[in-house]
Design an enzyme around this catalytic site. Structure first.
Site, PDB file in Angstrom:
ATOM      1  N   ARG A 194       9.819   3.715   3.665  1.00 49.81           N
ATOM      2  CA  ARG A 194       8.846   3.154   2.722  1.00 49.81           C
ATOM      3  C   ARG A 194       8.825   1.629   2.817  1.00 49.81           C
ATOM      4  O   ARG A 194       7.750   1.016   2.750  1.00 49.81           O
ATOM      5  CB  ARG A 194       9.187   3.590   1.297  1.00 49.81           C
ATOM      6  N   ASN A 229       3.092  12.193  -1.520  1.00 45.89           N
ATOM      7  CA  ASN A 229       2.023  11.298  -1.059  1.00 45.89           C
ATOM      8  C   ASN A 229       1.951  11.229   0.462  1.00 45.89           C
ATOM      9  O   ASN A 229       2.954  11.442   1.137  1.00 45.89           O
ATOM     10  CB  ASN A 229       2.276   9.894  -1.618  1.00 45.89           C
ATOM     11  N   CYS A 267      -1.311  14.366  -9.250  1.00 45.39           N
ATOM     12  CA  CYS A 267      -0.979  12.950  -9.360  1.00 45.39           C
ATOM     13  C   CYS A 267      -0.838  12.615 -10.840  1.00 45.39           C
ATOM     14  O   CYS A 267      -1.429  13.285 -11.692  1.00 45.39           O
ATOM     15  CB  CYS A 267      -2.077  12.103  -8.712  1.00 45.39           C
ATOM     16  N   HIS A 275      -5.629   8.322  -5.657  1.00 41.12           N
ATOM     17  CA  HIS A 275      -5.358   6.883  -5.606  1.00 41.12           C
ATOM     18  C   HIS A 275      -6.612   6.058  -5.297  1.00 41.12           C
ATOM     19  O   HIS A 275      -6.521   4.930  -4.828  1.00 41.12           O
ATOM     20  CB  HIS A 275      -4.239   6.562  -4.604  1.00 41.12           C
ATOM     21  N   TYR A 292      -4.623   1.451  -8.307  1.00 40.45           N
ATOM     22  CA  TYR A 292      -4.672   1.396  -6.851  1.00 40.45           C
ATOM     23  C   TYR A 292      -5.940   0.699  -6.353  1.00 40.45           C
ATOM     24  O   TYR A 292      -5.982   0.253  -5.204  1.00 40.45           O
ATOM     25  CB  TYR A 292      -4.584   2.803  -6.254  1.00 40.45           C
TER      26      TYR A 292
END
Length: 419
Positions: free
Chosen positions: A90, A144, A164, A194, A241
């Protein structure tokens, strides 16, 4: 009722268990299987889960196992909440794109593509195991990028729905602002995972969004990192987002000036795991609220209860478009309110979407189709096409450079890059 959690060693899991304990009347779970290859983390999280349930007087049994076959066998529902590569991968997703002047985020832009490349093949392999050992189970995907992963599962014929926490988070915030119970508030939520906007906020069926914006635009905008005037002009509330689109260059500057979110979360996870190891800790730590995933447990409980209990209520989920947004392919995965029954999810009608939103939705949906192709079939050209199609990248030279960087950084997770 048996529920299995793939990625059960995640520090998220006590949030989920807390929901199972508090909402036992809504979802009478008898067995919880936590599945994770990381034995040390799994042991700590499973111990914490057992203490939480015992403290709440909940009779559910917790199985901790590295065996997917054992964990999912006979499950009624299987939750996917895994992170291939952990916080280390990540961190790359969030920092590498900054070298090319692009936003660094784990689900949006180049970082989201890298995560999809690593994740989709693993999720599909796990889903096949679920199909063999729990053929009647529903798969609820919280992994995700949810839109891409859910489409991969549906294309492969799995009984899957994407979930989500953005919508439930805004619903709870709106209810708190209005001073009412969340059950009285529903949303005109539309878009892709998102990439969503709240075009209406219904209080007992009456749209109160204009009043909310009139009285609380500054407060709402501050929480999103956007200008109040943008919300007023839109007449809608974008998800946080959308800041990566509406304030891209500002976000890049901010990200370059501070540690990545992955670094923050990694440090937080160390502290959480220390707490989980303490036998005196029997309730969800307050620190977990900073980890992300707020209200995830309540959204998951509500969805599973409706799927298994045939409740026919409305919830915001990720599912096939099926003509709901006529400017997208029917097979696209969208995030909208849907009726949830034992047969699955059926999207509710959505008022016509204005070009200001539909253009961006269509653009990102096309990228998601290309991202899925790259994840399924590999190849630098497919990766480059997906990057070129993304509205936050879209330039040939940048797409070319990012392709080389992403493939090199993720080589250990992409067998097709070898040789």
């Amino acid at each position: 009722m048996k529920l299995a959690v793939i990625g059960g060693g995640s520090t998220y899991t006590p949030e989920l268990v807390d929901g199972f304990a508090r909402l036992r009347d809504e979802l009478p779970v008898t067995d919880i299987a936590l599945i994770d290859p990381n034995a040390s983390r799994l042991e700590l999280v499973a111990g914490m889960a057992r203490r939480m349930l015992a403290h709440a007087g909940h009779p559910a049994q917790v199985l901790a196992t590295a065996s997917v076959e054992e964990g999912v066998a006979g499950a009624d529902a299987v939750l996917f909440q895994l992170r291939i590569g952990g916080q280390t991968a990540r961190n790359v997703d969030e920092t590498l794109p900054l070298r090319c002047g692009c936003v660094g985020q784990e689900t949006t832009g180049a970082g989201g593509l890298a995560k999809a490349l690593r994740t989709v093949p693993v999720v599909l392999e796990l889903a096949e195991t679920v199909r063999r050992h729990a053929p009647g189970a529903w798969i609820v995907d919280f992994t995700n990028p949810v839109g891409v992963v859910t489409r991969a599962l549906l294309d492969a014929g799995h009984r899957a729905i994407g979930l989500c926490n953005v919508a439930i988070g805004f619903q709870r915030r709106a209810a708190a602002t209005l001073g009412v119970e969340p059950s009285r508030v529903s949303l005109g939520h539309v878009g892709l995972n998102h990439l969503t906007w709240e075009r209406a906020v219904y209080l007992d069926g009456v749209d109160v969004l204009p009043a909310l914006l009139g009285e609380h635009a500054e407060e709402l905008a501050e929480g999103l990192g956007l200008r109040p005037g943008l919300l007023t002009r839109l007449g809608a509330v974008p998800s946080y987002y959308l800041r990566y689109f509406y304030a891209h260059d500002q976000v890049v500057q901010e990200q370059r000036a501070r540690p990545s979110r992955a670094a923050e979360v990694a440090a937080m996870e160390e502290r959480l795991l220390e707490m989980y190891a303490d036998p005196a800790v029997v309730e969800k730590p307050e620190l977990l609220s900073q980890r992300g995933g707020a209200f995830y447990s309540e959204a998951a409980v509500a969805l599973i209860a409706s799927l298994l209990g045939d409740r026919g209520d409305a919830q915001v989920v990720n599912l096939r478009n099926g003509g709901t947004l006529p400017f997208l392919d029917d097979d696209a995965v969208i995030e909208v309110p849907a009726t949830i029954t034992a047969a699955g999810a059926v999207p509710l009608p959505v008022p016509a979407v204005e070009p200001l939103y539909s253009g961006l939705i269509a653009h990102v949906s096309a990228y998601e189709r290309l991202a899925l192709d790259a994840a399924l079939y590999g190849g630098a050209d497919r990766v480059r096409d997906a990057l070129l199609a993304h509205p936050l990248i879209g330039q040939d030279a940048i797409a070319e450079e990012l392709t080389d960087l992403l493939l090199e950084a993720n080589r250990a997770y992409l067998p097709w890059t070898v040789g």
